[in-house]
Design a protein around this motif. Structure first.
Motif, PDB file in Angstrom:
ATOM      1  N   GLN A   1       0.827  -1.217   0.000  1.00 22.97           N
ATOM      2  CA  GLN A   1       0.000   0.000   0.000  1.00 22.97           C
ATOM      3  C   GLN A   1       0.857   1.261   0.000  1.00 22.97           C
ATOM      4  O   GLN A   1       0.559   2.219  -0.694  1.00 22.97           O
ATOM      5  N   ARG A   2       1.936   1.227   0.751  1.00 24.87           N
ATOM      6  CA  ARG A   2       2.789   2.413   0.871  1.00 24.87           C
ATOM      7  C   ARG A   2       3.686   2.631  -0.346  1.00 24.87           C
ATOM      8  O   ARG A   2       3.886   3.759  -0.776  1.00 24.87           O
ATOM      9  N   TYR A   3       4.275   1.545  -0.838  1.00 22.88           N
ATOM     10  CA  TYR A   3       5.354   1.694  -1.824  1.00 22.88           C
ATOM     11  C   TYR A   3       5.096   0.971  -3.139  1.00 22.88           C
ATOM     12  O   TYR A   3       5.978   0.903  -3.988  1.00 22.88           O
ATOM     13  N   GLY A   4       3.905   0.413  -3.311  1.00 23.00           N
ATOM     14  CA  GLY A   4       3.621  -0.382  -4.500  1.00 23.00           C
ATOM     15  C   GLY A   4       3.617   0.389  -5.804  1.00 23.00           C
ATOM     16  O   GLY A   4       3.703  -0.194  -6.870  1.00 23.00           O
ATOM     17  N   GLY A   5       3.539   1.692  -5.751  1.00 22.09           N
ATOM     18  CA  GLY A   5       3.473   2.496  -6.964  1.00 22.09           C
ATOM     19  C   GLY A   5       4.784   2.663  -7.703  1.00 22.09           C
ATOM     20  O   GLY A   5       4.855   3.399  -8.675  1.00 22.09           O
ATOM     21  N   GLY A   6       5.843   2.029  -7.276  1.00 25.31           N
ATOM     22  CA  GLY A   6       7.102   2.113  -8.003  1.00 25.31           C
ATOM     23  C   GLY A   6       8.270   2.594  -7.167  1.00 25.31           C
ATOM     24  O   GLY A   6       9.415   2.375  -7.518  1.00 25.31           O
ATOM     25  N   LYS A   7       8.001   3.276  -6.062  1.00 23.56           N
ATOM     26  CA  LYS A   7       9.079   3.789  -5.209  1.00 23.56           C
ATOM     27  C   LYS A   7      10.008   2.662  -4.753  1.00 23.56           C
ATOM     28  O   LYS A   7      11.222   2.823  -4.715  1.00 23.56           O
ATOM     29  N   ALA A   8       9.438   1.504  -4.432  1.00 21.72           N
ATOM     30  CA  ALA A   8      10.241   0.380  -3.954  1.00 21.72           C
ATOM     31  C   ALA A   8      11.044  -0.276  -5.068  1.00 21.72           C
ATOM     32  O   ALA A   8      12.041  -0.937  -4.814  1.00 21.72           O
ATOM     33  N   ALA A   9      10.615  -0.094  -6.306  1.00 18.02           N
ATOM     34  CA  ALA A   9      11.287  -0.744  -7.440  1.00 18.02           C
ATOM     35  C   ALA A   9      12.688  -0.206  -7.695  1.00 18.02           C
ATOM     36  O   ALA A   9      13.533  -0.895  -8.255  1.00 18.02           O
ATOM     37  N   THR A  10      12.947   1.017  -7.253  1.00 12.53           N
ATOM     38  CA  THR A  10      14.251   1.635  -7.510  1.00 12.53           C
ATOM     39  C   THR A  10      15.000   2.004  -6.226  1.00 12.53           C
ATOM     40  O   THR A  10      16.074   2.582  -6.285  1.00 12.53           O
ATOM     41  N   ALA A  11      14.430   1.678  -5.088  1.00 13.63           N
ATOM     42  CA  ALA A  11      15.043   2.060  -3.806  1.00 13.63           C
ATOM     43  C   ALA A  11      16.369   1.334  -3.586  1.00 13.63           C
ATOM     44  O   ALA A  11      16.551   0.203  -4.020  1.00 13.63           O
TER      45      ALA A  11
END
Length: 133
Positions: free
Chosen positions: A91-101
């Motif tokens: 819910q927090r990071y599913g929009g792509g933020k986690a994909a490049t962290a």
């Protein structure tokens, strides 16, 4: 943290740990990381037991959720914890933020959430059992 039943957790993308939490500095952290390197990439749940601890993993869409528990806890509490963390993290990071962290970049933000969910699962086992049924 209560009776120290859940003692370490992390969220990783592939083999990169994005957030982690523990109050301890023992060898289970390196064991959990070593297991992470060897996990299949397929969506699934895995549990390994070693030295009185269970290393519980939930792999889902390229992300791995892990919790290390005292072995006597069984499987219900760790699995419920992993499901709760997966839902919260997605819910927090599913929009792509986690994909490049980068590694550990969510420790400050999500580390406290890991602690909070670990505590919740220990404090309210009856709620966890209801969720699993």
């Amino acid at each position: 943290m209560g009776q120290q039943l859940l003692i370490y957790s992390f969220v990783a993308r592939g083999t990169v740990i994005l957030a982690e939490y523990t109050e301890f500095s023992e060898n289970f952290i390196s064991i959990a990381s070593q297991c992470l390197q060897k996990l299949p990439a397929s969506n699934n749940r895995f549990t390994y037991n070693y030295d009185g601890h269970s290393f519980n993993y939930l792999v889902d869409n390229g992300f791995t959720y892990c919790v290390v528990a005292v072995e006597v806890v069984g499987w219900q509490m760790p699995i419920a914890f992993l499901e709760r963390i997966k839902e919260d993290f997605t819910q927090r990071y599913g929009g792509g933020k986690a994909a490049t962290a980068v590694a550990n970049s969510f420790n400050k933000e999500f580390g406290p959430k890991l602690k909070e969910q670990m505590q919740y699962c220990v404090d309210y086992p009856e709620e966890i059992n209801k969720l699993l049924k």
